[in-house]
Write an enzyme that holds these catalytic residues in place. Structure first.
Site, mmCIF file in Angstrom:
data_model
loop_
_atom_site.group_PDB
_atom_site.id
_atom_site.type_symbol
_atom_site.label_atom_id
_atom_site.label_comp_id
_atom_site.label_asym_id
_atom_site.label_seq_id
_atom_site.Cartn_x
_atom_site.Cartn_y
_atom_site.Cartn_z
ATOM 1 N N HIS A 197 52.190 17.451 23.810
ATOM 2 C CA HIS A 197 52.746 18.644 23.164
ATOM 3 C C HIS A 197 53.276 18.340 21.763
ATOM 4 C CE1 HIS A 197 56.870 17.219 23.552
ATOM 5 N NE2 HIS A 197 56.543 16.815 24.763
ATOM 6 N N GLU A 216 56.495 15.986 32.754
ATOM 7 C CA GLU A 216 57.014 14.705 32.265
ATOM 8 C C GLU A 216 57.794 13.964 33.349
ATOM 9 O OE1 GLU A 216 56.681 12.169 30.774
ATOM 10 O OE2 GLU A 216 57.415 12.361 28.714
#
Length: 247
Positions: free
Chosen positions: A49, A120
């Site tokens: 990202h 994550e």
């Protein structure tokens, strides 16, 4: 391909991305049209990202649902100039906002599917902390070796990523994966059969593109054909990321 063994304050490698992508095409791993209906070989486009406030300051961002900064949004749009030309068979994204925003702003045509295993690393008690501060109490701490108290340990992240890899290997064609810094590093390591501890050598900058595939001459051998290619394909200036591995 660029592989760097990062330190916590290392700037991610900024490559000549046009040269890297041209090399990838010569190696036969960049998608081409006109396959004649044959099953296309699997290529995983691993995308970290764009920038967030915490990635900029080097704070571990696991389950905290941070949005992109304005610069992070620009990074995602810039990356989309390349991704928009790729015919993706499937697009998978972490359910966290920063990954979903990057996917949306990159403008891939295929509708994304949420994939929880792309989320994550759960940093537990270390959420929001910087590595340099954690090491004041634990000088030798390394997330890939030691994990996080009340978060995920290396064996747990290995199990999660291995489960994901097993599912991905059943797919065909170009698959986009919008994910994060440290789980992305583990995904690359496990893709080529390395232990989680070796993921420390696979640094990922924000809005970077990597490609995981198979050797065309040895179809059972997983390879990394492109690593950490910056989204800045032209006019955007280089920017400093204080800890390129953090989300």
């Amino acid at each position: 391909m660029i592989i760097q063994a990062p330190g916590d304050t290392a700037q991610p490698p900024v490559a000549d991305d046009k040269r890297l992508l041209a090399m990838d095409e010569r190696n036969g791993t960049r998608p081409r049209s006109g396959s004649g209906g044959q099953t296309a070989p699997l290529r995983l486009y691993l995308i970290r990202h764009g920038e967030t406030e915490w990635s900029l300051s080097g704070r571990h961002t696991g389950r905290t649902d941070m949005p992109l900064t304005r610069n992070g949004e620009d990074e995602a749009r810039e990356l989309g100039k390349y991704l928009g030309a790729i015919p993706f068979a499937q697009v998978l994204t972490s359910p966290l906002k920063r990954a979903r925003q990057t996917c949306e702003l990159a403008g891939v045509e295929k509708a994304p599917e949420m994939e929880p295993d792309l989320a994550e690393w759960d940093y537990g008690d270390y959420e929001g902390q910087r590595s340099v501060d954690i090491r004041k109490a634990r000088p030798d701490w390394n997330v890939y070796q030691d994990g996080c108290p009340h978060g995920e340990m290396p064996a747990q992240i290995a199990g999660r990523v291995d489960r994901l890899v097993a599912r991905l290997r059943k797919l065909d064609g170009n698959v986009a994966l919008f994910t994060h810094g440290q789980v992305g590093s583990v995904l690359a390591a496990r893709w080529i059969g390395l232990a989680v501890a070796e993921a420390r050598h696979f640094s990922l900058g924000t809005a970077s593109l990597s490609i995981l595939a198979f050797d065309p001459h040895q179809p059972d051998v997983p390879v990394i054909t492109l690593w950490n290619a910056a989204a800045r394909l032209g006019a955007l200036p280089n920017r400093t990321h204080r800890d390129p591995r953090l989300s």
